[in-house]
Design a protein around this motif. Structure first.
Motif, short mmCIF file in Angstrom:
data_model
loop_
_atom_site.label_atom_id
_atom_site.label_comp_id
_atom_site.label_asym_id
_atom_site.label_seq_id
_atom_site.Cartn_x
_atom_site.Cartn_y
_atom_site.Cartn_z
N LEU A 1 -32.34 9.84 12.69
CA LEU A 1 -32.40 8.42 13.02
C LEU A 1 -32.21 8.19 14.51
O LEU A 1 -32.88 7.34 15.11
CB LEU A 1 -31.34 7.64 12.23
CG LEU A 1 -31.59 7.44 10.73
CD1 LEU A 1 -30.36 6.84 10.06
CD2 LEU A 1 -32.81 6.54 10.51
N LEU A 2 -31.31 8.94 15.11
CA LEU A 2 -31.08 8.81 16.54
C LEU A 2 -32.27 9.34 17.35
O LEU A 2 -32.64 8.77 18.38
CB LEU A 2 -29.80 9.55 16.94
CG LEU A 2 -28.50 8.98 16.36
CD1 LEU A 2 -27.34 9.89 16.69
CD2 LEU A 2 -28.23 7.58 16.89
N GLU A 3 -32.86 10.43 16.87
CA GLU A 3 -34.01 11.00 17.56
C GLU A 3 -35.18 10.03 17.60
O GLU A 3 -35.95 10.01 18.56
CB GLU A 3 -34.43 12.31 16.89
CG GLU A 3 -33.48 13.47 17.20
CD GLU A 3 -33.79 14.71 16.40
OE1 GLU A 3 -34.57 14.61 15.41
OE2 GLU A 3 -33.28 15.79 16.76
N PRO B 1 -32.28 10.50 25.84
CA PRO B 1 -30.96 11.14 25.79
C PRO B 1 -30.96 12.46 26.55
O PRO B 1 -31.95 13.21 26.49
CB PRO B 1 -30.70 11.35 24.30
CG PRO B 1 -32.07 11.42 23.70
CD PRO B 1 -32.94 10.52 24.51
N PRO B 2 -29.88 12.79 27.24
CA PRO B 2 -29.80 14.10 27.89
C PRO B 2 -29.65 15.21 26.86
O PRO B 2 -29.36 14.95 25.68
CB PRO B 2 -28.54 13.98 28.76
CG PRO B 2 -27.71 12.94 28.08
CD PRO B 2 -28.69 11.97 27.48
N GLY C 1 -28.42 17.77 24.38
CA GLY C 1 -27.21 17.87 23.58
C GLY C 1 -26.60 16.55 23.16
O GLY C 1 -25.66 16.52 22.35
N ALA C 2 -27.12 15.42 23.67
CA ALA C 2 -26.50 14.13 23.38
C ALA C 2 -26.66 13.71 21.93
O ALA C 2 -25.72 13.20 21.31
CB ALA C 2 -27.08 13.05 24.31
N VAL C 3 -27.84 13.93 21.36
CA VAL C 3 -28.05 13.54 19.96
C VAL C 3 -27.13 14.33 19.05
O VAL C 3 -26.53 13.78 18.12
CB VAL C 3 -29.53 13.72 19.57
CG1 VAL C 3 -29.70 13.56 18.07
CG2 VAL C 3 -30.39 12.71 20.31
N GLU C 4 -26.98 15.61 19.32
CA GLU C 4 -26.08 16.45 18.52
C GLU C 4 -24.63 15.97 18.65
O GLU C 4 -23.89 15.95 17.66
CB GLU C 4 -26.20 17.91 18.95
CG GLU C 4 -27.54 18.55 18.63
CD GLU C 4 -28.63 18.21 19.64
OE1 GLU C 4 -29.79 18.63 19.42
OE2 GLU C 4 -28.35 17.53 20.65
N ARG C 5 -24.24 15.58 19.85
CA ARG C 5 -22.88 15.07 20.05
C ARG C 5 -22.67 13.74 19.33
O ARG C 5 -21.61 13.51 18.73
CB ARG C 5 -22.59 14.90 21.55
CG ARG C 5 -22.17 16.19 22.25
CD ARG C 5 -21.69 15.87 23.64
NE ARG C 5 -21.01 17.00 24.24
CZ ARG C 5 -21.37 17.58 25.38
NH1 ARG C 5 -22.44 17.13 26.03
NH2 ARG C 5 -20.68 18.59 25.87
N LYS D 1 -20.69 7.29 27.25
CA LYS D 1 -20.30 8.52 27.94
C LYS D 1 -21.18 9.69 27.49
O LYS D 1 -21.61 10.52 28.32
CB LYS D 1 -18.83 8.83 27.66
CG LYS D 1 -18.34 10.17 28.22
CD LYS D 1 -18.44 10.20 29.74
CE LYS D 1 -18.05 11.58 30.27
NZ LYS D 1 -18.21 11.66 31.74
N ILE D 2 -21.46 9.78 26.20
CA ILE D 2 -22.29 10.86 25.69
C ILE D 2 -23.71 10.76 26.25
O ILE D 2 -24.33 11.77 26.59
CB ILE D 2 -22.29 10.85 24.15
CG1 ILE D 2 -20.90 11.24 23.62
CG2 ILE D 2 -23.37 11.77 23.58
CD1 ILE D 2 -20.71 10.98 22.14
N LEU D 3 -24.22 9.55 26.36
CA LEU D 3 -25.59 9.34 26.82
C LEU D 3 -25.73 9.37 28.34
O LEU D 3 -26.82 9.61 28.86
CB LEU D 3 -26.13 8.02 26.27
CG LEU D 3 -26.38 7.99 24.76
CD1 LEU D 3 -26.67 6.58 24.29
CD2 LEU D 3 -27.52 8.94 24.39
#
Length: 236
Positions: free
Chosen positions: A5-7, A17-18, A20-24, A87-89
């Motif tokens: 869903l985020l992808e 997204p940078p 690793g961001a989606v996984e985080r 922060k993650i993004l």
């Protein structure tokens, strides 16, 4: 499910997204739902709704303001929204999460540790009190707040943290026009001016939300914010 869903949803918002961001974000959501079984962190308990109504909702702020390398304070952060998501993004973002409930902040510290995040910290304090601390007074480029208070109250709680030239991003519903009209005097008194009102739709839903962008024009008078009892009794 959350990851897929985020992808799809982040690009739909125009957010790239940078690595690793989606996984985080996926891991953050899973940790949230796990902890929510023993601590009241969110009323949203379906994974797909967490992805959309928390993660994507917060990510929409990246279309409003360039946060690269900025110093951000998230007032009344709760389970970390929007501060942790941002922060993650935006890894270069320096984030301070402020909340009055210490056990939420303890969980957030455990979570950002598990996610390997740096440049993030938690402060246990009441917003109207910490604003008078010289280390926090008008020290932030961006202040965010989501579902914390009616706009007049929110501005008094938050604008003292924003440096002149910075912004307050108030996350609101699209029917907040009355709040905004009622807050005109408060915003001006506290040294702010409405820069824009941005409505957006959360991808994969028919939910529309709003960000009210308040620019800090001049210093907030030192007497503000007042004690919370006075703010509540006599809003500006």
């Amino acid at each position: 499910m959350i990851e897929s869903l985020l992808e799809r949803g982040l690009p739909a918002l125009g957010v790239e997204p940078p690595a690793g961001a989606v996984e985080r974000l996926d891991q953050y959501a899973r940790l949230l739902l796990e902890k929510n079984q023993v601590m009241n962190l969110t009323a949203i308990t379906e994974p797909e709704q967490v992805a959309r109504l928390h993660m994507l909702d917060c990510a929409a702020l990246l279309n409003v303001c360039d946060l690269t390398g900025k110093r951000l304070l998230d007032v009344g952060t709760g389970a970390g929204f929007p501060g942790m998501v941002l922060k993650i993004l935006v890894p270069s973002l320096d984030v301070t999460l402020l909340d009055s409930l210490n056990k939420r902040l303890d969980w957030l510290a455990e979570t950002w540790g598990a996610l390997g995040l740096e440049g993030i910290r938690a402060v246990h304090a009441r917003a109207e009190e910490k604003s008078h601390d010289p280390a926090f007074r008008e020290r932030f480029d961006v202040v965010t707040s989501r579902a914390v208070a009616e706009l007049r109250t929110l501005c008094e709680l938050c604008l003292g943290y924003v440096r002149p030239g910075g912004v307050l991003l108030a996350m609101k519903s699209v029917d907040s026009g009355g709040e905004l009209a009622a807050a005109e005097t408060a915003i001006e008194t506290l040294g702010g001016a409405v820069e824009s009102v941005r409505d957006y739709e959360i991808p994969g839903t028919d939910v529309r939300h709003r960000v009210i962008v308040i620019k800090k024009i001049s210093e907030t008078p030192k007497k503000y914010p007042r004690p919370f009892a006075k703010i509540k009794k006599n809003p500006l």
